[in-house]
Structure formats: structure tokens, C-alpha cells
Write a protein that holds these residues in place. Structure first.
Motif, PDB file in Angstrom:
ATOM      1  N   GLY A 171      -9.349   3.687  -2.415  1.00  8.66           N
ATOM      2  CA  GLY A 171      -8.287   3.307  -1.478  1.00  8.66           C
ATOM      3  C   GLY A 171      -7.069   4.181  -1.703  1.00  8.66           C
ATOM      4  N   SER A 172      -7.260   5.279  -2.407  1.00 10.97           N
ATOM      5  CA  SER A 172      -6.152   6.186  -2.706  1.00 10.97           C
ATOM      6  C   SER A 172      -6.250   7.408  -1.815  1.00 10.97           C
ATOM      7  N   SER A 224      -4.348  10.095  -2.589  1.00 11.76           N
ATOM      8  CA  SER A 224      -3.760  11.166  -3.406  1.00 11.76           C
ATOM      9  C   SER A 224      -4.689  12.367  -3.462  1.00 11.76           C
ATOM     10  N   ALA A 251     -11.331   4.818   1.955  1.00 12.70           N
ATOM     11  CA  ALA A 251     -10.361   4.875   3.049  1.00 12.70           C
ATOM     12  C   ALA A 251      -9.611   6.200   2.978  1.00 12.70           C
ATOM     13  N   GLY A 256      -1.454   0.006   4.762  1.00 13.73           N
ATOM     14  CA  GLY A 256      -1.828  -0.141   3.354  1.00 13.73           C
ATOM     15  C   GLY A 256      -2.449  -1.492   3.076  1.00 13.73           C
ATOM     16  N   VAL A 267      -6.071  -1.851   4.386  1.00 15.12           N
ATOM     17  CA  VAL A 267      -7.041  -1.139   3.552  1.00 15.12           C
ATOM     18  C   VAL A 267      -7.252  -1.894   2.234  1.00 15.12           C
ATOM     19  N   GLU A 268      -6.170  -2.348   1.623  1.00 17.39           N
ATOM     20  CA  GLU A 268      -6.289  -3.080   0.349  1.00 17.39           C
ATOM     21  C   GLU A 268      -7.101  -4.365   0.535  1.00 17.39           C
ATOM     22  N   GLY A 303      -7.080   4.393  -7.010  1.00 12.72           N
ATOM     23  CA  GLY A 303      -5.826   3.943  -6.410  1.00 12.72           C
ATOM     24  C   GLY A 303      -5.192   2.854  -7.255  1.00 12.72           C
ATOM     25  N   GLY A 304      -3.905   3.036  -7.580  1.00 12.83           N
ATOM     26  CA  GLY A 304      -3.200   2.056  -8.410  1.00 12.83           C
ATOM     27  C   GLY A 304      -3.082   0.720  -7.711  1.00 12.83           C
ATOM     28  N   GLU A 305      -2.533   0.738  -6.487  1.00 13.66           N
ATOM     29  CA  GLU A 305      -2.369  -0.520  -5.732  1.00 13.66           C
ATOM     30  C   GLU A 305      -3.733  -1.104  -5.398  1.00 13.66           C
ATOM     31  N   THR A 306      -4.659  -0.216  -5.042  1.00  9.64           N
ATOM     32  CA  THR A 306      -6.012  -0.663  -4.698  1.00  9.64           C
ATOM     33  C   THR A 306      -6.643  -1.359  -5.901  1.00  9.64           C
ATOM     34  N   GLY A 347      -4.137   7.229  -8.557  1.00  4.40           N
ATOM     35  CA  GLY A 347      -4.441   8.302  -7.609  1.00  4.40           C
ATOM     36  C   GLY A 347      -4.721   9.678  -8.187  1.00  4.40           C
TER      37      GLY A 347
HETATM   38  P1  ADP Z   1      -2.509   5.959  -5.415  1.00  4.19           P
HETATM   39  O1  ADP Z   1      -2.771   5.528  -6.835  1.00  4.19           O
HETATM   40  O2  ADP Z   1      -3.228   7.224  -5.030  1.00  4.19           O
HETATM   41  O3  ADP Z   1      -1.046   5.939  -5.048  1.00  4.19           O
HETATM   42  P2  ADP Z   1      -2.750   3.385  -4.204  1.00  4.19           P
HETATM   43  O4  ADP Z   1      -3.977   2.531  -4.044  1.00  4.19           O
HETATM   44  O5  ADP Z   1      -1.715   2.951  -5.204  1.00  4.19           O
HETATM   45  O6  ADP Z   1      -3.235   4.867  -4.498  1.00  4.19           O
HETATM   46  O7  ADP Z   1      -1.979   3.527  -2.840  1.00  4.19           O
HETATM   47  C1  ADP Z   1      -2.554   4.041  -1.690  1.00  4.19           C
HETATM   48  C2  ADP Z   1      -2.112   3.185  -0.514  1.00  4.19           C
HETATM   49  O8  ADP Z   1      -2.496   3.861   0.682  1.00  4.19           O
HETATM   50  C3  ADP Z   1      -2.789   1.839  -0.505  1.00  4.19           C
HETATM   51  O9  ADP Z   1      -1.865   0.859  -0.069  1.00  4.19           O
HETATM   52  C4  ADP Z   1      -3.903   2.027   0.513  1.00  4.19           C
HETATM   53  O10 ADP Z   1      -4.258   0.809   1.093  1.00  4.19           O
HETATM   54  C5  ADP Z   1      -3.255   2.981   1.509  1.00  4.19           C
HETATM   55  N1  ADP Z   1      -4.225   3.800   2.259  1.00  4.19           N
HETATM   56  C6  ADP Z   1      -5.398   4.284   1.808  1.00  4.19           C
HETATM   57  N2  ADP Z   1      -6.033   4.988   2.760  1.00  4.19           N
HETATM   58  C7  ADP Z   1      -5.240   4.947   3.856  1.00  4.19           C
HETATM   59  C8  ADP Z   1      -5.353   5.486   5.186  1.00  4.19           C
HETATM   60  N3  ADP Z   1      -6.419   6.195   5.560  1.00  4.19           N
HETATM   61  N4  ADP Z   1      -4.337   5.271   6.025  1.00  4.19           N
HETATM   62  C9  ADP Z   1      -3.259   4.556   5.653  1.00  4.19           C
HETATM   63  N5  ADP Z   1      -3.092   4.010   4.433  1.00  4.19           N
HETATM   64  C10 ADP Z   1      -4.074   4.195   3.536  1.00  4.19           C
END
Ligand code: ADP
Length: 436
Positions: free
Chosen positions: A271-272, A274, A324, A344, A347-348, A370-373, A417
Motif C-alpha cells: 500500500g506504499s 514510495s 495499490a 489513502g 486503500v488502507e 508501507g508504514g501507514e498500511t 516505504g
Molecule cells: P510509505 O511507508 O511508503 O509512506 P504508507 O502506507 O505509510 O507508505 O503511505 C502510503 C499512503 O498512500 C497510504 O495511505 C496508502 O493508502 C496511499 N496510497 C497507496 N496507493 C495509492 C494510490 N494508488 N493512490 C492514492 N493513494 C495511495
């Protein structure tokens, strides 16, 4: 051998101000031979069979009074577990505002513990974070020129940490400079004694090489409170070992005892968006089955979660990737249409539902990008405690989620990420013992 030996009560109690920071710290302690348990928030039940416990809070950007209250509650619980020394962990870029939370939390913990002086050192030279004459560098640039000056929540516009910490603290802030640190633990202790006489209660400490972290750690032997980044924790386990309290017996590998009781199926959830994750997803796509979840489809009400479950079930003999992850243009397009927060959140939500439902189908080895994920997935699976195993890549250990009795629930690799090599997903599945 059971997890109750060689000792039952933890030595080091840690309070981390965010989730991935807690994992990073736990990874360091395991590297230095401590059996380490990471809890998500303050657990209801006592813990046993760990040398160090890291309580992961989400207190970095709360109001200072809330961060203080949560940290004191965590301290109280860690004291009840029998911990002898306490570590307050924050980010290696000292993420905070003039209102807190590093100063207020450190001072509240000090007061509760009766600690007259505590050091503060976010440095981790191995990762390009050094402190020299009180100034924090990120690789070759000062903190306030590193990009951190533009952080949306905790902009860092001053690299002089003595000044930064002073603005957040009611006591006097001083400096343990690199000359003293370079001379070794005895010189650091002498400097601490001099600072105490000047009425200093918090001391920023220089560290320009990793050996400085070990020096500082040694100088902090027996002090009730130490504060810093994950690097500073490297020097603490040695004190307990020298005192005969820590018996090395394969802390990292034993953490995964019970892994073989879990069913073999694994899955990767990304879900990241990055850059490192994008490379990892592309690497996987060229080799293995994957399905993309599109936030716009989720917003239209399409049952992308069911599609993901069906896809995973159709490939039940191998690990699949559900992702995602998208290129910046696609992410921006989704955000423009749905709003950053809604995109966000959708997706989460989807990733956590996929995790929950696959777990119910016997998929108990999960790699999450993904951290939040990761936070959302851990919450959805109701994970309360993680035993920290061997490092897969810097900052990312293999972990085993356990119940209150230490029984295995699922194996997790939680990657923020930008961590991990391009083949991280395959490596992580292997580390979790997943069939793929
Ligand atoms: P990272 O550790 O890479 O920052 P996170 O999971 O903390 O990853 O944050 C990524 C955020 O982007 C999450 O809230 C996720 O739901 C959102 N996200 C992921 N893919 C998409 C997308 N295709 N479009 C919009 N938002 C997205």
C-alpha cells in the motif's frame, strides 16, 4: 527450551513515539543480543520471556499533554514488568515542534523516575545521521537544509539541537561535545558530572561515528533514563551483559520459535507508493502473479477486495502480490479526484480487509509494504505483540505476532516505504518461511 529461560523479567523498557520507529529500535536490540518484544500500545496482560520490551505509541504529533500522558502510562506499565532502565525513542531527525514532544515527554519521564540528568542523541552515523557540536547533519547537509524544513507536521528549521530542545524544555539543556565523547565513557561521565553542577537536566550528545554510540551507551550504564534514536540503543545491551544479567543465546532466531506451527501460505500486500516499493513491485510483476487495487475503482463501489481474495485463492499454491502502488501521476490523479485522505483511507481499508479475509483462509505469513498500511493491517488482524526476529534488510526484521501466552498468530514483515532491496518481497517471504 522455553521462552521463560534464561530470565523472565525484562531489563530494558522502551517507549517509542511511532510504530515503524519502534520496530527499528527493536531490530537494533535484537542485533545486540536482547530477546525483544514489541507491543502495539500498552498491553493489558503482563509480558514474560523478553530482555527488552518496546511499547509502540503514536505520540509524535499529538498535543504535548497527550503524548506525556501516554508515555507516562507506558512507563508505569514497563516498571510493573520489572524493567531496570528506560529508553525514550524518537526519530533520528529529531522530528518535533517547538511545543514538543521530545522535551516535554523526556522531562515527564525524568520526573517520574527521579532522573536528574538524561542524554538526548538522535545520531546514527551508519545511516548518515551525525551530531557534531550539537548540530544534526543528514548525510552532508544540516538538518534544516535536508528537506526536513518542509515536513508537513514537524518542520525542522534549526539544526542546533541544544537550541531546539531548549525551546521545548523547562529545564536547562547542555552539550556533551565530540571531544569528550571521543575520549571514552569515563570522560563522558565526567562531563555529565560537570553539567549536573551547572544545573543541566537534558544533554544533547555528539556522535560522529558508530563507536561514539557505544561510548555513550556505556557511559549511561545504571542511569534510569536514556533518550535518543535507535542507534543510541546499540550501546545499552552491553551494559547488562557486562553485569552478567544478559545471557546471549540466539535472541533473533529463537524469536521465531513456533513459526513452523503456522500454515505455509504467504502473501504480499503493498500500500506504499514510495520509490523503493515501486521498484519492488516492478521486480515482482516481471516474475510472479499480482493484482492491482485501484482507489478509483474502490470509490466507484467495485468489490476489489473480493477480487483480490478470488485471485489469491486461484493461485493458492503460490504467494501473490496485492498492490495499490502506482506511479506519482496515477497517485496524484486519484488524490485529485478523491482527496488525499479519502484515497489513502480507501486503500488502507481495502488492504486491511484483504489481510483479514486471507488470514481467515489460512494465509498467516504476510509481507506488508508501507508504514501507514502496516499500521492498518496490524490493527485489522488485532495484533498486540510482536517477537522480533532476524533482520531481512536494514530496519526491517522478520517478526512473529504472538498472543498473550506467547502462542504464534501470524508471521509479519512490515516495511516502511523506502526500505528494502529490489527483491525484498521474495526475501521477506523466505524469511517468514512462506511457500512461494
Ligand atoms: P510509505 O511507508 O511508503 O509512506 P504508507 O502506507 O505509510 O507508505 O503511505 C502510503 C499512503 O498512500 C497510504 O495511505 C496508502 O493508502 C496511499 N496510497 C497507496 N496507493 C495509492 C494510490 N494508488 N493512490 C492514492 N493513494 C495511495
Amino acid at each position: 527450551m522455553t521462552h521463560d529461560s534464561p530470565r523472565d523479567t525484562p531489563l530494558l523498557g522502551c517507549i517509542a513515539d511511532d510504530f515503524t520507529g519502534a520496530t527499528d529500535l527493536a531490530n537494533m536490540l535484537v542485533r545486540e543480543g536482547m530477546r525483544t518484544l514489541q507491543t502495539i500500545g500498552i498491553p493489558a496482560a503482563p509480558v514474560r520471556g523478553a530482555d527488552a520490551v518496546v511499547v509502540a505509541l503514536k505520540s509524535r504529533t499529538l498535543a504535548a499533554s497527550d503524548a506525556v500522558a501516554q508515555s507516562l502510562a507506558a512507563l508505569q506499565w514497563l516498571r510493573e514488568q520489572g524493567c531496570r532502565q528506560f529508553f525514550f525513542k524518537y526519530c533520528s531527525t529529531f522530528d518535533s515542534t517547538d511545543a514538543g514532544n521530545i522535551g516535554p515527554v523526556a522531562e515527564a519521564l525524568q520526573k517520574a523516575l527521579g532522573a536528574d540528568l538524561a542524554i538526548a542523541c538522535p545520531a546514527f552515523p551508519e545511516n548518515g545521521r551525525t551530531v557534531y557540536r550539537g548540530h544534526l547533519f543528514v548525510h552532508d547537509t544540516l538538518l534544516n537544509e535536508s528537506g526536513m524544513q518542509n515536513h508537513p507536521l514537524t518542520p525542522m528549521r534549526d539544526a542546533n539541537l541544544v537550541r531546539v530542545l531548549q525551546r521545548q524544555s523547562s529545564g536547562k539543556v547542555g552539550l556533551i561535545g565530540s571531544v569528550d565523547v571521543g575520549r571514552g565513557p569515563v570522560a563522558v561521565r565526567a562531563r555529565m558530572a560537570a553539567l549536573r553542577k551547572e544545573g543541566v537536566t537534558l544533554a544533547i550528545a555528539d556522535a560522529i561515528a558508530d563507536k561514539d554510540l557505544y561510548t555513550l551507551g556505556e557511559a549511561c550504564a545504571g542511569m534510569p533514563l536514556v533518550t535518543g534514536g535507535s542507534g543510541l540503543a546499540l550501546g545499552l545491551p552491553g551494559n547488562f551483559r557486562n553485569a552478567g544479567m544478559l545471557i546471549e543465546d540466539g535472541a533473533a532466531t529463537r524469536a521465531l520459535d513456533g513459526l513452523d506451527l503456522l500454515p505455509p501460505r504467504g502473501v504480499v500486500l503493498a500500500g506504499s507508493a514510495s520509490q523503493a516499493t515501486q521498484g519492488q513491485v516492478a521486480h515482482w510483476l516481471a516474475r510472479r502473479p499480482a493484482l492491482r487495487i485501484d482507489p478509483l475503482a474502490l470509490a466507484r463501489g467495485e468489490d476489489a477486495v473480493q477480487q483480490a481474495i478470488d485471485f489469491a485463492q486461484a493461485h493458492a499454491d503460490q504467494a501473490v502480490l496485492i498492490y495499490a502502488t502506482a506511479v506519482p501521476d496515477q497517485v496524484q490523479a486519484a488524490q485529485a479526484q478523491l482527496g488525499v485522505e479519502r484515497a489513502g483511507h480507501l486503500v488502507e481499508q481495502a488492504m486491511s480487509s484483504v489481510a483479514q479475509r486471507l488470514y481467515a483462509h489460512g494465509v498467516a505469513r504476510l509481507v506488508v509494504a508501507g508504514g501507514e498500511t502496516s499500521g492498518a493491517v496490524v490493527q485489522a488482524l488485532d495484533v498486540r505483540a510482536l517477537r522480533i526476529g532476524p533482520q531481512i534488510d536494514p530496519g526491517v526484521p522478520a517478526t512473529l505476532a504472538v498472543d498473550a501466552d506467547g502462542g504464534p498468530l501470524c508471521a509479519l514483515a512490515l516495511k516502511s516505504g523506502n526500505f528494502g532491496t529490489v527483491d525484498f518481497f521474495e526475501k521477506a517471504l523466505r524469511a517468514l518461511g512462506a511457500a512461494h
